[in-house]
Structure formats: structure tokens, C-alpha cells
Design an enzyme around this catalytic site. Structure first.
Site, PDB file in Angstrom:
ATOM      1  N   GLY A  29      37.561  39.366  67.042  1.00 57.59           N
ATOM      2  CA  GLY A  29      36.181  39.683  67.402  1.00 57.59           C
ATOM      3  C   GLY A  29      35.945  41.174  67.439  1.00 57.59           C
ATOM      4  O   GLY A  29      36.791  41.963  67.014  1.00 57.59           O
ATOM      5  N   ASN A  30      34.785  41.555  67.919  1.00 49.82           N
ATOM      6  CA  ASN A  30      34.452  42.975  68.028  1.00 49.82           C
ATOM      7  C   ASN A  30      33.624  43.211  69.280  1.00 49.82           C
ATOM      8  O   ASN A  30      33.283  42.277  69.993  1.00 49.82           O
ATOM      9  CB  ASN A  30      33.731  43.450  66.768  1.00 49.82           C
ATOM     10  CG  ASN A  30      32.439  42.702  66.556  1.00 49.82           C
ATOM     11  OD1 ASN A  30      31.492  42.849  67.316  1.00 49.82           O
ATOM     12  ND2 ASN A  30      32.407  41.850  65.526  1.00 49.82           N
ATOM     13  N   ARG A  31      33.294  44.467  69.529  1.00 52.40           N
ATOM     14  CA  ARG A  31      32.702  44.847  70.810  1.00 52.40           C
ATOM     15  C   ARG A  31      31.185  44.858  70.808  1.00 52.40           C
ATOM     16  O   ARG A  31      30.567  45.377  71.721  1.00 52.40           O
ATOM     17  CB  ARG A  31      33.249  46.213  71.221  1.00 52.40           C
ATOM     18  CG  ARG A  31      34.735  46.169  71.524  1.00 52.40           C
ATOM     19  CD  ARG A  31      35.329  47.558  71.634  1.00 52.40           C
ATOM     20  NE  ARG A  31      34.656  48.357  72.654  1.00 52.40           N
ATOM     21  CZ  ARG A  31      34.857  49.654  72.843  1.00 52.40           C
ATOM     22  NH1 ARG A  31      35.724  50.287  72.063  1.00 52.40           N
ATOM     23  NH2 ARG A  31      34.201  50.295  73.780  1.00 52.40           N
ATOM     24  N   SER A  32      30.552  44.297  69.779  1.00 51.30           N
ATOM     25  CA  SER A  32      29.087  44.289  69.761  1.00 51.30           C
ATOM     26  C   SER A  32      28.534  43.499  70.947  1.00 51.30           C
ATOM     27  O   SER A  32      28.977  42.389  71.224  1.00 51.30           O
ATOM     28  CB  SER A  32      28.607  43.658  68.451  1.00 51.30           C
ATOM     29  OG  SER A  32      27.215  43.453  68.511  1.00 51.30           O
TER      30      SER A  32
END
Ligand code: C5P
Length: 233
Positions: A29-32
Site C-alpha cells: 500500500g501507500n500513504r495516501s
């Protein structure tokens, strides 16, 4: 009072970060946080647009009122939803942080640290949804007047970030690109944003440090300017 310059316009906005499953319990995943996309949706609805928000994973955000929200957890799901929802849209905005890669395998059991096979981190490239939307329009199968991309870049906002943005706008062939300076507390997981708004017509607007709603207003000003120009014979 907000202008009602998007009255009757159909707008589709993606937001948040995709999660690419590795097994039943893990993902890439990512930090958006999704805050920028949600702010875009809220402001567009206030300005009279019919808004569909294609939401990936976000922080705990309130769904903007008067906005249709559909959920897309993975890049592949977001791709099919964006292509379907964009039919008949006037504006399409890719504000989501789409994972560039996903695991090749998705075993239905939890991968153990002693497992050697399959390699849980063998990755394959995800589709570039923004590029595909632009290609679909070029092929005459999408009518959207304005396609907007986002780019998060690190470096000096006035030199490196701007240069990366110009290059990306040329490569992605979208109409508008919002370039955000990331790192040093800007953009991800925070309330504020700063950067540049770049147009395919060569227009370059600095976006001063401000709230994500402020950036949203600046983007919708540019989009409605584009509509006005397209209507001038
Ligand atoms: O090339 P980069 O990932 O920096 O481009 C960012 C832009 O492309 C964003 O608008 C993002 O939503 C979009 N994107 C996409 N599909 C991907 C990766 C990025 O639509 N697989």
C-alpha cells in the site's frame, strides 16, 4: 459564495491509495489519505457538478454530501470502475495514489516466513489508468473535455519538482497536471498542499501552500476556464 460554474457538469474523481493483496492478511500500500480527492469532490459538488468519487483506501474521512461514492480497493478494480464511470463524464480527475506494481500471486492462505514458493514479493506492473483514459479519448471512445492527473514529486518545489512536472505532463498527455512537492511534511497525511498547476496549453500556475480545499478551488477554476475557452467559437 462559491461560483456555480460547474452546474450540470459530470465529474469523476479517484481518491485514496490502492492496496494490492499479497495474501489474505497482507498488502502493498501507500500513504495516501484521500483528503485531496475528497476535497476535490466536495468543492465540485458545491459548485454544481454531478460528482462520482471512486475511492480507494483512505484515512477515516466523511463522505462528501451530494456525492456518489463507489469503492475500489485495488488498481485493477479502480481501472475498470474509472473506465466505466468516465463514460459520459465532462471531467475525469486521477487523484488516487495507484500502486505501480502488484504481487503476481495471491495465495488463499497466509504466507509463512518459512515458505519459499511462491515468492510473495514477485511483482508485476499495474495498468496506468490515467494513460489508459487519455488513450481511450484519443481513440474516440471517451468524450471528457478535461482529463486531470496528479504527480507527487520530491525536490526543490521551484526547480526539480516543476521540471519533473513538465516532463510528466508531456509523457501523460493529460490536459492538466497538479504537481505536489512531497516530503518535509507536505502533501501526504497532512492537511496542506503546495505545488504547481500545469496545463497542456503551457499555462503554469504556482499553487501556494494552503489547504487541500484551496488547491481544489484552484483546480476547478482552471477547469471551468477550460470549459469557457472550449465554448468560445
Ligand atoms: O507516473 P505517476 O504515478 O507519478 O503519475 C501519477 C498520476 O498517474 C496520478 O494522476 C495517478 O492517479 C495516475 N496513475 C494511474 N495509474 C497508475 C499510476 C498512476 O492512473 N498505475
Amino acid at each position: 459564495a462559491l461560483p456555480h460554474d460547474l452546474e450540470g457538469r459530470r465529474v469523476v474523481i479517484s481518491a485514496g491509495g490502492t492496496r494490492e493483496p499479497m495474501d489474505p492478511v497482507r498488502y502493498l500500500g501507500n500513504r495516501s489519505s484521500g483528503r485531496q480527492g475528497y476535497a476535490l469532490a466536495r468543492v465540485a459538488a458545491h459548485r454544481g457538478a454531478h460528482v462520482t468519487l471512486v475511492s480507494a483506501h483512505t484515512a477515516d474521512l466523511v463522505e462528501p454530501s451530494g456525492v456518489r461514492v463507489v469503492h475500489a480497493g485495488t488498481a485493477e478494480r479502480m481501472r475498470s470502475l474509472m473506465l466505466a464511470e468516465s463514460e459520459g463524464a465532462d471531467v475525469v480527475v486521477m487523484a488516487a495514489a495507484v500502486a505501480d506494481f502488484r504481487p503476481v500471486d495471491r495465495p488463499d492462505h497466509k504466507v509463512k516466513k518459512t515458505d519459499r514458493d511462491p515468492d510473495p514479493l514477485q511483482l508485476t506492473r499495474n495498468p496506468d489508468i490515467l494513460a489508459e483514459l487519455v488513450e481511450t479519448r484519443e481513440a474516440g471512445r471517451l468524450d471528457a473535455e478535461v482529463i486531470v492527473g496528479f504527480a507527487a514529486e520530491t525536490g526543490d518545489p521551484d526547480t526539480t519538482v516543476l521540471e519533473h512536472g513538465r516532463t510528466k505532463l508531456t509523457r501523460k498527455r493529460c490536459d492538466l497536471l497538479v504537481v505536489n512537492a512531497v516530503g518535509d511534511g507536505a502533501a501526504f497525511e497532512v492537511e496542506d498542499n503546495a505545488g504547481w498547476l500545469l496545463g497542456a496549453d503551457g499555462v503554469e500556475h504556482p499553487i501556494p501552500h494552503g489547504s487541500k480545499s484551496h488547491l481544489a478551488s484552484a483546480l476547478w477554476d482552471a477547469v471551468s476556464g477550460q470549459f469557457a475557452r472550449n465554448e468560445t467559437p
